[in-house]
Design a protein around this motif. Structure first.
Motif, mmCIF file in Angstrom:
data_model
loop_
_atom_site.group_PDB
_atom_site.id
_atom_site.type_symbol
_atom_site.label_atom_id
_atom_site.label_comp_id
_atom_site.label_asym_id
_atom_site.label_seq_id
_atom_site.Cartn_x
_atom_site.Cartn_y
_atom_site.Cartn_z
ATOM 1 N N HIS A 194 0.861 -1.236 0.000
ATOM 2 C CA HIS A 194 -0.011 -0.090 -0.111
ATOM 3 C C HIS A 194 0.882 1.230 -0.054
ATOM 4 C CE1 HIS A 194 -3.530 -2.464 0.657
ATOM 5 N NE2 HIS A 194 -3.140 -2.884 1.982
ATOM 6 N N MET A 195 0.228 2.346 -0.313
ATOM 7 C CA MET A 195 1.280 3.583 -0.620
ATOM 8 C C MET A 195 0.348 4.772 -0.027
ATOM 9 S SD MET A 195 3.765 5.053 -3.275
ATOM 10 C CE MET A 195 2.560 5.170 -4.784
ATOM 11 N N VAL A 196 0.860 5.474 0.976
ATOM 12 C CA VAL A 196 0.224 6.885 1.345
ATOM 13 C C VAL A 196 0.917 7.916 0.994
ATOM 14 C CG1 VAL A 196 -0.740 8.195 3.271
ATOM 15 C CG2 VAL A 196 -1.001 5.640 3.218
ATOM 16 N N ILE A 197 0.500 8.829 0.242
ATOM 17 C CA ILE A 197 1.290 10.157 -0.283
ATOM 18 C C ILE A 197 0.737 11.431 0.487
ATOM 19 C CG2 ILE A 197 1.910 11.623 -2.341
ATOM 20 C CD1 ILE A 197 1.341 9.089 -3.861
ATOM 21 N N ASP A 198 1.451 11.993 1.357
ATOM 22 C CA ASP A 198 1.261 12.852 2.267
ATOM 23 C C ASP A 198 2.226 14.159 2.042
ATOM 24 O OD1 ASP A 198 -0.069 14.016 4.454
ATOM 25 O OD2 ASP A 198 1.638 13.745 5.833
ATOM 26 N N ALA A 199 1.942 15.265 2.676
ATOM 27 C CA ALA A 199 2.747 16.586 2.546
ATOM 28 C C ALA A 199 3.390 16.829 1.635
ATOM 29 C CB ALA A 199 3.604 16.274 3.885
ATOM 30 N N ASP A 200 4.921 16.608 1.699
ATOM 31 C CA ASP A 200 5.713 17.095 0.490
ATOM 32 C C ASP A 200 5.832 16.062 -0.718
ATOM 33 O OD1 ASP A 200 6.690 19.332 1.725
ATOM 34 O OD2 ASP A 200 8.385 18.266 2.725
ATOM 35 N N GLY A 201 5.168 14.904 -0.397
ATOM 36 C CA GLY A 201 5.089 14.067 -1.175
ATOM 37 C C GLY A 201 3.898 14.395 -2.422
ATOM 38 N N LEU A 202 2.943 14.824 -1.725
ATOM 39 C CA LEU A 202 1.876 15.442 -2.512
ATOM 40 C C LEU A 202 2.134 16.642 -3.228
ATOM 41 C CD1 LEU A 202 -1.022 15.548 0.177
ATOM 42 C CD2 LEU A 202 -0.931 13.975 -1.841
ATOM 43 N N MET A 203 3.005 17.546 -2.979
ATOM 44 C CA MET A 203 3.483 18.682 -3.737
ATOM 45 C C MET A 203 4.489 18.026 -4.875
ATOM 46 S SD MET A 203 2.061 20.773 -2.162
ATOM 47 C CE MET A 203 2.493 22.196 -3.323
ATOM 48 N N ALA A 204 5.047 17.041 -4.766
ATOM 49 C CA ALA A 204 6.136 16.392 -5.764
ATOM 50 C C ALA A 204 5.054 15.771 -6.821
ATOM 51 C CB ALA A 204 7.211 15.505 -4.952
ATOM 52 N N ILE A 205 4.113 15.110 -6.366
ATOM 53 C CA ILE A 205 3.567 14.473 -7.409
ATOM 54 C C ILE A 205 2.313 15.318 -8.068
ATOM 55 C CG2 ILE A 205 1.355 13.716 -6.069
ATOM 56 C CD1 ILE A 205 3.196 11.376 -8.256
ATOM 57 N N ALA A 206 2.183 16.568 -7.344
ATOM 58 C CA ALA A 206 1.243 17.428 -8.139
ATOM 59 C C ALA A 206 1.948 18.040 -9.494
ATOM 60 C CB ALA A 206 1.102 18.611 -7.329
ATOM 61 N N SER A 207 3.192 17.844 -9.893
ATOM 62 C CA SER A 207 3.720 18.213 -11.139
ATOM 63 C C SER A 207 3.643 17.288 -12.229
ATOM 64 C CB SER A 207 5.138 18.912 -10.858
ATOM 65 O OG SER A 207 5.871 17.615 -10.321
ATOM 66 N N ASP A 208 3.089 15.846 -11.604
ATOM 67 C CA ASP A 208 3.136 14.734 -12.584
ATOM 68 C C ASP A 208 2.122 13.976 -12.109
ATOM 69 O OD1 ASP A 208 3.937 12.897 -14.416
ATOM 70 O OD2 ASP A 208 5.999 12.244 -13.579
ATOM 71 N N VAL A 209 0.957 14.242 -12.042
ATOM 72 C CA VAL A 209 -0.212 13.513 -11.733
ATOM 73 C C VAL A 209 -0.427 12.168 -12.435
ATOM 74 C CG1 VAL A 209 -2.860 13.409 -11.277
ATOM 75 C CG2 VAL A 209 -1.627 15.701 -10.957
ATOM 76 N N SER A 210 0.130 12.268 -13.929
ATOM 77 C CA SER A 210 0.141 10.890 -14.694
ATOM 78 C C SER A 210 0.819 9.796 -13.837
ATOM 79 C CB SER A 210 0.493 11.163 -15.993
ATOM 80 O OG SER A 210 2.493 11.365 -15.821
ATOM 81 N N LEU A 211 1.925 10.319 -12.940
ATOM 82 C CA LEU A 211 2.800 9.230 -12.513
ATOM 83 C C LEU A 211 1.801 8.756 -11.182
ATOM 84 C CD1 LEU A 211 5.079 7.719 -11.635
ATOM 85 C CD2 LEU A 211 6.250 9.748 -10.049
ATOM 86 N N LEU A 212 0.968 9.403 -10.574
ATOM 87 C CA LEU A 212 -0.016 8.883 -9.360
ATOM 88 C C LEU A 212 -1.000 7.756 -10.004
ATOM 89 C CD1 LEU A 212 -1.016 8.904 -6.770
ATOM 90 C CD2 LEU A 212 -2.706 11.027 -7.712
ATOM 91 N N LYS A 213 -1.593 8.302 -11.339
ATOM 92 C CA LYS A 213 -2.331 7.371 -12.029
ATOM 93 C C LYS A 213 -1.457 6.004 -12.360
ATOM 94 C CE LYS A 213 -4.929 11.002 -14.262
ATOM 95 N NZ LYS A 213 -5.492 11.529 -15.510
#
Length: 530
Positions: free
Chosen positions: A359-378
């Motif tokens: 499982h993976m939980v993305i929080d805090a600075d992890g969210l700001m990192a992934i915000a520039s590449d939401v395709s990676l989140l998908k």
């Protein structure tokens, strides 16, 4: 507990009517539910036994008239009725009840327009002196916008009347007039209830602010028909299934008596950078206090000494370069104190890409990192979802704005809709922190948690929550239930901290009280028999 939107209320009414059960029957049953609550209040009254009903000319006003009629059978009670509007323009059901009330003029006092006008369009003071309960039946769930000035002034008068005695009570039928049943937006002069008797199910807007502050205690009343879930499923209404997440709705699977640290889950926390070393420590504290078998903080070599100096003995600290393979039954929490430099961002994104069996939980600075590449989140959610693992994002409104590119003001107007849309689009679980905290799962269901308090608004509180979520994901088979348990346990622990310590409690003190909350959830203290 299922929640309803105003549109869904109409769908339910139409469905029940299609079965041949007249809506007038539902009104009668709803009135009886309200009557039973009022009767309990009346039995506790030492002062005047009068009950004042403020009635609109729609079906909400009709409900109020049913209650007024039923109260005529209670000794010493005098019902007073104020009609806000022209009765001849009322809904058919209102007019039906209005005719019945007029046959009871010896038992019910109708406050006429002339009486109101002679008092500046306010409730005559001599009537307010004779009542101990004021019942709001002016507007129902369909209200939106601003209250008419005269009605707002009358509600302000009731608020002033209520303030002079603790024995006086204001009761709302279904929803306080002035509150939007979908968004929670509320006119500043909305009826402020000590108790709201909501019919069939709470309305979504009653759990949202600012509307929530007008609701008071919430009691669910019957309409004489069980909740028709299938009618809503078949309606095609474009709104997520919404639920109220509270202790009564949660269940925790019994733990095996031969459980050990391996079976109880391993939480890895990726983060920690100069100046914000406390964040991963707080996440680790949350994970430990909610029953994780093992907790490891993973960071760069230059951060390890600082993290060791702050950590508890139960927390393992490891160099990220030495972590080759994760334990089974694990969750990786990425972001607490991770930093926001380009190097930090690259490091956090690399970790997200590397997680394949957890499982993976993305929080805090992890969210700001992934915000520039939401395709990676998908991509991550697709890869992990195929193996039955959950990806959870835990933003507050500011971080959610960065994730979605939508301004905070717009998000604030429809947090449920936007959280649901993002969860479905990215196939992730969205924990939108706030009051209430919103969980949207990829299947189109939304859960609102209303426990917690404003004194939890301090740095580090979200880090604790991320660790709790990471821990309980490993202990529960259903990710939605696990996340709901975590949110409730964390927020309720904050309430306990406020009760015990007063304002100014810390995230660490909240984490320390999670163990007081978990045993209150059904199933938690049971063990599978040998």
């Amino acid at each position: 507990m299922r929640l309803l939107t105003p549109k869904q209320v109409n769908i339910v009414d139409q469905y029940i009517e299609s079965l041949g059960l007249p809506v007038s029957h539902l009104m009668e049953q709803a009135g009886r539910s309200v009557f039973e609550v009022l009767h309990n209040h009346i039995q506790e009254i030492d002062g005047p036994k009068g009950v004042l009903f403020l009635c609109g000319i729609g079906n909400n006003g009709g409900d109020a008239l049913v209650v007024a009629r039923l109260l005529t059978e209670v000794p010493e009670v005098t019902p007073y009725v104020v009609v806000c509007g022209n009765p001849e323009e009322g809904s058919p059901l209102f007019q039906q009840q209005w005719k019945v009330v007029h046959t009871l003029e010896d038992s019910i006092v109708i406050v006429t327009d002339e009486m109101m006008q002679s008092n500046g369009n306010l409730i005559p003071s001599h009537i307010l002196r004779d009542v101990s309960l004021v019942v709001d039946g002016v507007f129902g769930t369909g209200f939106h916008g601003e209250l008419p000035r005269q009605i707002g002034a009358m509600f302000e008068q009731c608020k002033e009347w209520r303030s002079h005695s603790d024995t006086r009570k204001c009761i709302a039928i279904d929803i306080p007039s002035g509150v939007n049943g979908l968004t929670g937006n509320a006119d500043v002069s909305s009826f402020r209830a000590d108790e709201t008797i909501t019919l069939l199910a709470p309305k979504v807007g009653m759990l949202m602010y600012p509307g929530r502050q007008y609701v008071g205690k919430m009691t669910v009343g019957s309409i004489g028909y069980p909740f028709p879930h299938h009618a809503l499923w078949d309606s095609g209404h474009n709104w997520p299934e919404s639920y109220w997440n509270n202790a009564d709705s949660l269940y925790v699977e019994a733990r095996s008596p031969i459980a050990h640290k391996g079976t109880n889950g391993h939480v890895y926390i990726v983060g920690g950078s100069p100046g914000i070393y406390g964040a991963p420590i707080l996440s680790a504290e949350g994970a430990l206090r909610s029953g994780a078998g093992k907790v490891t903080i993973v960071s760069g070599a230059n951060n390890l000494d600082a993290l060791r100096s702050l950590s508890r003995p139960e927390m393992m600290i490891r160099d990220c370069n030495t972590v080759e393979q994760l334990d089974g039954n694990s969750t990786v929490v990425i972001g607490p104190g991770g930093g926001r430099s380009s190097t930090d961002r690259k490091y956090l994104l690399q970790w997200m890409e590397s997680v394949i069996d957890s499982h993976m939980v993305i929080d805090a600075d992890g969210l700001m990192a992934i915000a520039s590449d939401v395709s990676l989140l998908k991509q991550c959610s697709y890869t992990l979802g195929k193996k039955g693992y959950a990806v959870v994002v835990t933003p507050h409104l500011g971080e959610f704005s960065a994730l979605t590119g939508i301004h905070i003001r717009e998000l604030y107007n429809d947090p449920i809709g936007y959280a649901n849309a993002f969860a479905e689009e990215c196939n992730v679980y969205v924990v939108l922190k706030g009051q209430p905290t919103i969980l949207a799962n990829p299947a189109g269901r939304v859960y609102l948690t209303t426990t917690g308090n404003p004194y939890m608004g301090t740095g580090g509180m979200g880090d604790v929550l991320a660790g709790v979520i990471g821990s309980i994901l490993n202990q529960e088979q259903d990710p939605t239930n696990a996340i709901n348990v975590a949110i409730y346990a964390h927020s309720r622990a904050g309430d306990i901290a406020l009760e015990e310590l007063g304002p100014g409690f810390t995230p660490t003190e909240v984490a320390q009280r999670i163990g007081c909350v978990l045993p209150t959830i059904d199933g938690y203290m049971r063990m599978i028999p040998l």
